[in-house]
Design a protein around this motif. Structure first.
Motif, PDB file in Angstrom:
ATOM      1  N   LEU A  54       0.838  -1.204   0.000  1.00 15.43           N
ATOM      2  CA  LEU A  54       0.000   0.000   0.000  1.00 15.43           C
ATOM      3  C   LEU A  54       0.871   1.251   0.000  1.00 15.43           C
ATOM      4  CD1 LEU A  54      -2.799   1.367   0.267  1.00 15.43           C
ATOM      5  CD2 LEU A  54      -2.601   1.074   2.738  1.00 15.43           C
ATOM      6  N   GLY A  55       1.974   1.216   0.761  1.00 16.00           N
ATOM      7  CA  GLY A  55       2.895   2.345   0.777  1.00 16.00           C
ATOM      8  C   GLY A  55       3.578   2.536  -0.564  1.00 16.00           C
ATOM      9  N   VAL A  56       3.954   1.433  -1.194  1.00 18.47           N
ATOM     10  CA  VAL A  56       4.574   1.506  -2.520  1.00 18.47           C
ATOM     11  C   VAL A  56       3.601   2.109  -3.534  1.00 18.47           C
ATOM     12  CG1 VAL A  56       5.506   0.133  -4.433  1.00 18.47           C
ATOM     13  CG2 VAL A  56       6.130  -0.427  -2.064  1.00 18.47           C
ATOM     14  N   ALA A  57       2.325   1.748  -3.421  1.00 18.30           N
ATOM     15  CA  ALA A  57       1.315   2.221  -4.372  1.00 18.30           C
ATOM     16  C   ALA A  57       1.168   3.741  -4.350  1.00 18.30           C
ATOM     17  CB  ALA A  57      -0.029   1.561  -4.071  1.00 18.30           C
ATOM     18  N   GLU A  58       1.503   4.362  -3.226  1.00 16.39           N
ATOM     19  CA  GLU A  58       1.420   5.827  -3.120  1.00 16.39           C
ATOM     20  C   GLU A  58       2.268   6.526  -4.182  1.00 16.39           C
ATOM     21  OE1 GLU A  58       0.153   8.359   0.075  1.00 16.39           O
ATOM     22  OE2 GLU A  58      -1.032   7.395  -1.470  1.00 16.39           O
ATOM     23  N   ARG A  59       3.345   5.884  -4.625  1.00 17.73           N
ATOM     24  CA  ARG A  59       4.252   6.483  -5.605  1.00 17.73           C
ATOM     25  C   ARG A  59       3.655   6.462  -7.014  1.00 17.73           C
ATOM     26  NH1 ARG A  59       9.456   6.966  -3.785  1.00 17.73           N
ATOM     27  NH2 ARG A  59      10.259   6.796  -5.922  1.00 17.73           N
TER      28      ARG A  59
END
Length: 266
Positions: A129-134
């Protein structure tokens, strides 16, 4: 069930159903930390009905527009945006229904409910989910096509694995495809309607087959608390998501996974 157990479990269900933090990861904690027994099938049905009522009430105007638009499209025999979105939601629901039936028939669902599995999925999908922020690019709802709807639907199917978080994985998939946070959340919440309805129907069927005695007052309180807390969460999440992003939920999931691993290895 004691009153405190009813209140705590109903609030956990309502709050965690629509936030990207995994309801299964939270529902396992009371039994592990407090030694509470399983809440039973009837209570599961009640709190899921509460969550369903919350999303139906919150999106009532959207659903009314979709219904009217579909009626107009069928009457005029002309494709329109409302019918398009409705069909996308149906398409996005199919993978989860098929995967859910396969898991139920195979009987592996109980094996997946271990603390180790839930802690691992809570951590891994939280990081994703954190990676998807990029990948956030601000694409609007109108940009969702058949391919993207199917991909988000396939992601939703993974939520059968406890700890994944249905809202978390569908929002992650939408963000990875370049949609805005608000669009990702709204599409995820609209997708939840048929899947919660399907899951609730299956649980209701099982409940009828078991013919267990029912404590109606407990079920009413559970459904009410779950519904109110879920509605408040949807409203709050959509209001703040563009400001705060997904990082607070990523950090929370990592900490929650650490707690679950600590319980597992202790």
């Amino acid at each position: 069930m004691e009153t405190v157990q009813v209140v705590v479990l109903a609030l956990i269900q309502g709050i965690s159903e629509f936030l990207p933090i995994s309801s299964s990861a939270h529902l396992i904690l009371p039994s592990q930390l407090l030694g509470w027994p399983d809440q039973g099938l009837a209570f599961d049905v009640a709190v899921h009905l509460g969550s369903l009522a919350a999303v139906l009430i919150y999106f009532r105007s959207d659903l009314w527009q979709l219904t009217r638009g579909c009626q107009q499209a069928l009457s005029a025999r002309q494709f329109n945006a409302e019918l398009h979105l409705s069909l996308l939601l149906v398409l996005a629901t199919i993978p989860a229904v098929l995967f859910g039936l396969a898991v139920s028939i195979s009987g592996v669902d109980e094996a997946m409910r271990s603390i180790a599995v839930i802690a691992t999925t809570t951590l891994l999908f939280g990081i994703l989910l954190g990676v998807a922020e990029r990948f956030v690019r601000g694409k609007p709802m109108s940009a969702i096509g058949w391919r993207d709807a199917l991909l988000i639907g396939l992601a939703q199917a993974l939520a059968i694995i406890p700890g994944t978080s249905r809202s978390g994985i569908t929002i992650t998939a939408a963000l990875l495809l370049g949609y805005s946070r608000e669009v990702a959340a709204r599409f995820s919440f609209l997708m939840s309607i048929p899947i919660i309805l399907a899951a609730g129907s299956l649980k209701t069927r099982d409940l009828i087959a078991q013919a267990e005695p029912v404590q109606w007052s407990v079920l009413f309180i559970g459904a009410l608390l779950s519904g109110v807390s879920a509605w408040l969460c949807i409203r709050w999440f959509l209001a703040v998501i563009n400001r705060i992003g997904m990082l607070p939920f990523v950090v929370y999931r990592v900490l929650l996974a650490a707690l679950l691993f600590l319980i597992y290895f202790s």
